[in-house]
Structures are given as structure tokens and as C-alpha cells.
Design an enzyme around this catalytic site. Structure first.
Site, PDB file in Angstrom:
ATOM      1  N   HIS A 136       0.843  -1.201   0.000  1.00 62.17           N
ATOM      2  CA  HIS A 136       0.000   0.000   0.000  1.00 62.17           C
ATOM      3  C   HIS A 136       0.878   1.250   0.000  1.00 62.17           C
ATOM      4  CE1 HIS A 136      -3.159   2.779   1.127  1.00 62.17           C
ATOM      5  NE2 HIS A 136      -4.049   1.822   0.992  1.00 62.17           N
ATOM      6  N   GLY A 191       3.863  21.874  11.660  1.00 63.00           N
ATOM      7  CA  GLY A 191       5.095  21.162  12.006  1.00 63.00           C
ATOM      8  C   GLY A 191       6.284  21.608  11.195  1.00 63.00           C
ATOM      9  N   HIS A 213       9.984  13.739   9.631  1.00 60.96           N
ATOM     10  CA  HIS A 213      10.432  13.084  10.860  1.00 60.96           C
ATOM     11  C   HIS A 213      11.313  11.919  10.407  1.00 60.96           C
ATOM     12  CE1 HIS A 213      10.325  10.494  14.388  1.00 60.96           C
ATOM     13  NE2 HIS A 213       9.794  11.480  15.100  1.00 60.96           N
ATOM     14  N   PRO A 214      12.525  11.787  10.972  1.00 61.49           N
ATOM     15  CA  PRO A 214      13.481  10.820  10.407  1.00 61.49           C
ATOM     16  C   PRO A 214      12.944   9.389  10.329  1.00 61.49           C
ATOM     17  CG  PRO A 214      14.203  11.668  12.570  1.00 61.49           C
ATOM     18  CD  PRO A 214      13.089  12.533  12.112  1.00 61.49           C
ATOM     19  N   THR A 215      12.142   8.953  11.302  1.00 60.93           N
ATOM     20  CA  THR A 215      11.631   7.578  11.264  1.00 60.93           C
ATOM     21  C   THR A 215      10.122   7.512  11.037  1.00 60.93           C
ATOM     22  OG1 THR A 215      11.417   7.615  13.678  1.00 60.93           O
ATOM     23  CG2 THR A 215      13.438   6.664  12.762  1.00 60.93           C
ATOM     24  N   ALA A 216       9.393   8.625  11.275  1.00 60.05           N
ATOM     25  CA  ALA A 216       7.926   8.586  11.151  1.00 60.05           C
ATOM     26  C   ALA A 216       7.418   9.310   9.905  1.00 60.05           C
ATOM     27  CB  ALA A 216       7.273   9.182  12.392  1.00 60.05           C
ATOM     28  N   GLY A 217       8.321   9.961   9.161  1.00 61.18           N
ATOM     29  CA  GLY A 217       7.921  10.574   7.900  1.00 61.18           C
ATOM     30  C   GLY A 217       6.960  11.728   8.048  1.00 61.18           C
TER      31      GLY A 217
END
Lengths: 298, 298
Positions: free
Chosen positions: B82, B163, B168-172
């Protein structure tokens, strides 16, 4: 799981607003009881209350309201078009949610016992709560009405199920029972010929060879110059609305008449219409648990 | 009057059951919040949660759950079928009861502001909450997916609504929005010719000249040897189910094909089916206030 029953008590007072408010008041502001509607009819001289809620809470509110009605209504002075036999004429309980018909019957019997003792009122159990087949049909119990009831209940076969073996002098006799929700469903035809509406009514109703849970008569809508097949669907889970609707179209065809619309009168359980949509769209493997509002109420 | 919103947050984790339970937990045992469903898909590597309740309570539970997802999901390691751009990929609010679309949009904006500040997360507003027409369509926002997002949001036209101006480096990146309830409605045809299903889909869907609130594609049901017009009805109050169903029958006729059934997938608001029954029975002057369950919930 929250249990919900509906109760639709019918009282023999449709004119005196002060008395009506007194009778309705016990359904207000009570935990677990919700007054949905009350409608009075001056010609019928009758009040119909619709209330839902938790079984015990609804039963207690109905008991209280019955006490008020017994006190303020004098059947020796009552006149109105609708047949009636008591101040509290009839009290049906209807299972709505997480309540079986057996539980609704039990609730009817509890109310009948308590009310008969508290108000010295003779009470018949009817429909699903009936103790003999002869008492299933309310019209048969009520035959003779208030005026004939004093004599009628002396007969052994009409001994009341609860309470004294004589009528309450001013409140008469009451019937308490349990039944499925009724759906009042009318189908309009593009003719002014009442005879055709009556012929179709006879074709689709149970008593004369039609569908098991359908009562029907033909009536005239004079202001519109058309006629209508006026129905009570007594168990929409077994005789769904679409079935009688399609059958009326088929019967109408032989008279060269068309169905031009329909009416649903008053409250209707959502399932009665959702099952109808399910039929017309041919939905495969549909479950009522897919209905958002049903899940919200769980 | 009780206000009810629905929220269907999509998270990018469909495989690790421990992480999934952690993400879902904030929706459990909270006053005014009801977890209706959560479905994970291993191939999509995605979790879809369905929750309803009071607006403020739902918003706070979603905020808490987003925090867990930002903590436990690492998008740099995420793979799945997805399309996705963030740990919390998309959060739509849906007005259900006594809530206007304007209020749902406000709620989306509040959540977006709070989550962006708390988790240092760039957030786009989409659909009814979008701040420009270019951001109404989620697919356009998500284009490039997680891997392309670091570059994309540097472009002035893709500056996030809330924002930081970097992922966000790991959460995008996350999209938060408001929309009408979707009804997933599929109509089955008695042919195995996918081309016919696609032609009909193009005829009935909005984008290619069909009904305003209908998205449609043709798909094969291989195990049954038939094809299906698979649809998302994006506003059933304006494009009702019966209309697209009847239109599909009409379009199918030109190919000598018949409609053999349909499917409603997942949750559906009762009104979508009740309006369909109203159409087929030709009910005159029907009001949703006649639905017993609607009155019970008031």
C-alpha cells in the site's frame, strides 16, 4: 448488554389535557425510561403513549401511569369512536434489543400481576402472552366493550388472568400483552376504485390467503382521489415490506392499476427498511452488525 | 445533544502484533471513546483502526495513539504494497451525529497542530480540511511516498500545514483531514470479461463523466469466474446507492450482461440503506426521525 423494550400503553382519555399530562408524567425524568411520543385523538377519546427503555424501569413507569389513569378516568362517562374496555385499555410490550419475546411475555405477566393487586383491576393477557388461543386476539377479548364487560367476565371462559372476577367500577378491564413491533405500511394505487383496493387487500393479507404477518384493508384517500391498501405488518422479520409491496404490484396489474407510492406511518425499526434495501440491491452476505449505528448502540 | 465523530487512522504496521496492540491500546477503556474495529493487512503492512465517540475524547485518544506509532514504527525499514508516507499515514475525521463537517474540519486542525508540536511531525491537511485545492486529494499529497517525501516537502508548494519543514526521520509525514463516511459498494456481473466491468466503472464514476460521489474500478473475482464494479461512494447523501446500482444495470444491458448481486463491505451508516429502501418502495414524506433506533440514540 443493555436490554431495551418498548411499551405502547393505550389510555381511554383523548380530550382532557390536564388528565393526559398527569397520565404521561410518570414517563418523564426517570432513569432508564425514554418517552418517545404520545398522541391523543379527540374523536377516539384515546391516548397512545410510546416509551422505550430498560425492562424493569419501563414496567415500573407503566405501573405508576396505570395508577394515575385508574384514578382520573371514569369509564361510566367515556364515549369515543375507538372500541375500549377500560381506563387503561391495552398495554403491549415489544422486544427491541437484547430482549427475547419470552422475556417480554414475562414482563407483561409481572406487570399484570402487580397492577391487578395494586389497583384491584381485572387483567387479561393477550397476543404472545395469552394463556389460551382464544385470548390471543385483542378484538375478541374486548368484544362487548366496557359496557358489556361486567357480564362477560362472569363467564368461566372469560375469567381474567389476574385480579378480581368483576370489573373495576370506573376503570373497567385491562389487557396486557407482548407482540412484535408493528409497521404501519400503506401502498397507494392510481385509481379511485375502492373495490380494487379491497380486492388487493384480501389477496395479500393473511386471513384470506395472503402473507402470514400482514393485515390489510382498502381505504379511500378522498382528497387525492385515489385508494390505498392500508396495512399492519405484524412481524417484518418474517414478512418483509418488499414482499408485500411486490405482491401488491403483481395483483394491481390484473386490474390495470399501478402502484404510485407508499407511506410508512409512525416509528419503524431500522431493520425493516434495511432488509428491504438488501433485497432490492441483492446484497450478498450482509449482516446487521455492519450498520454503524447498531455498533454505536452496543 | 451528544456529538459523535468517527476517526479511521491508518498506521504503517500490519505485521508486528505487539506493536499493533500498543498502537490500538489508547482506544481502549476511555470514557467517550469506542473502538469499533481494527484490521491489519500483512501484504499492505498496514493497520486500519475504526473508532467513534465524543469529538474531544476521540481526538485525545488518536493523539496518544499517534505518539505510540511515531515511537514504535521505523519508516526507513517499512515495506508493503500500500502506498504510504508516514508511520501515522492518514487520519480522517468523519462527522456522524450532531457534528457538522465544519466541526470535523476544526477537529482535524486541532489534532494536526497538537500532534505536530508534540511529536515534531510535519502534517498536511487533506480533503475537506485542505488549505488549497491541490491538497484535497490524498493521493497527490502522498505521491513520492516516504522515500520521496524528504525532497518533496522542501518545495514551497508542498510546505506542510503544521510542524517542521522536514520529515520526521523515522515517522515521515502525516495527513490529517475530514471527509464524509465512505460506503464500499461492489456490484457483481454475470460475465468474466474484465473489460466490461471497467467500461461500466468508467461510465458510472465521477472522474470520467459519471456520478459526482462515485469512484469505481473493474476487478475480477477469480474464484467465482465473474467480474465486479468495485466502488467507493464518497457521499451517499448526495449520490445514493440505488442510483449507481440502477445505472450499472442500464450500462450492463448494452453488453448483454446482468447484475447478479452486490456487496457492502465493512461499516455502513443506516441512512445509506434506508434511503435506498425509501426509493424502491416509493415512500412518500418519510423522515429519518421515524427510525426507532435514531430516536433511541437521541
Amino acid at each position: 448488554m443493555q436490554k431495551i423494550v418498548q411499551c405502547v400503553p393505550n389510555f381511554s382519555e383523548g380530550r382532557d389535557l390536564e388528565k393526559i399530562e398527569k397520565i404521561v408524567n410518570p414517563f418523564r425524568g426517570k432513569e432508564g425510561v425514554k418517552l418517545l411520543d404520545y398522541k391523543r385523538d379527540e374523536d377516539h377519546n384515546r391516548l397512545v403513549v410510546t416509551v422505550i427503555g430498560e425492562p424493569e424501569a419501563v414496567k415500573n413507569a407503566v405501573l405508576e401511569s396505570m395508577g394515575v389513569a385508574v384514578e382520573v378516568i371514569d369509564m361510566t362517562k367515556h364515549e369515543g369512536q375507538h372500541p375500549r374496555m377500560g381506563a387503561v385499555d391495552v398495554v403491549p410490550f415489544i422486544p427491541i434489543k437484547n430482549v427475547s419475546m419470552t422475556e417480554a411475555v414475562e414482563l407483561a405477566k409481572e406487570l399484570a400481576k402487580e397492577a391487578s393487586e395494586k389497583y384491584n383491576l381485572p387483567i387479561f393477557l393477550y397476543e404472545k402472552a395469552a394463556t389460551t388461543p382464544a385470548r390471543e386476539n385483542l378484538a375478541k377479548i374486548r368484544k362487548g366493550e366496557f359496557e358489556g364487560m361486567a357480564e362477560k367476565i362472569k363467564q368461566p371462559e372469560w375469567k381474567p388472568d389476574f385480579g378480581p372476577n368483576e370489573i373495576h367500577p370506573t376503570a373497567g378491564v385491562t389487557a396486557v400483552g407482548a407482540r412484535m413491533p408493528l409497521v404501519a405500511f400503506n401502498v397507494n394505487l392510481d385509481t379511485n376504485n375502492l373495490d380494487i383496493a379491497n380486492k388487493i387487500a384480501r389477496a395479500v393479507r393473511h386471513i384470506s390467503g395472503g402473507l402470514r404477518y400482514c393485515k390489510a384493508i382498502g381505504i379511500e384517500l378522498e382528497d387525492r382521489g385515489i385508494v390505498q391498501v392500508s396495512m399492519n405488518m405484524t412481524d417484518y422479520t418474517k414478512t418483509p415490506l418488499y414482499r408485500v409491496f411486490e405482491l401488491i404490484k403483481i395483483e394491481a396489474k390484473r386490474y390495470g392499476v399501478n402502484v404510485v407510492g407508499s407511506e410508512v406511518i409512525g416509528l419503524v425499526p431500522m431493520e425493516a427498511l434495511i432488509k428491504t434495501a438488501e433485497y432490492y440491491l441483492g446484497i450478498e452476505e450482509f449482516s446487521m452488525d455492519q450498520i454503524l449505528e447498531k455498533r454505536m448502540m452496543e
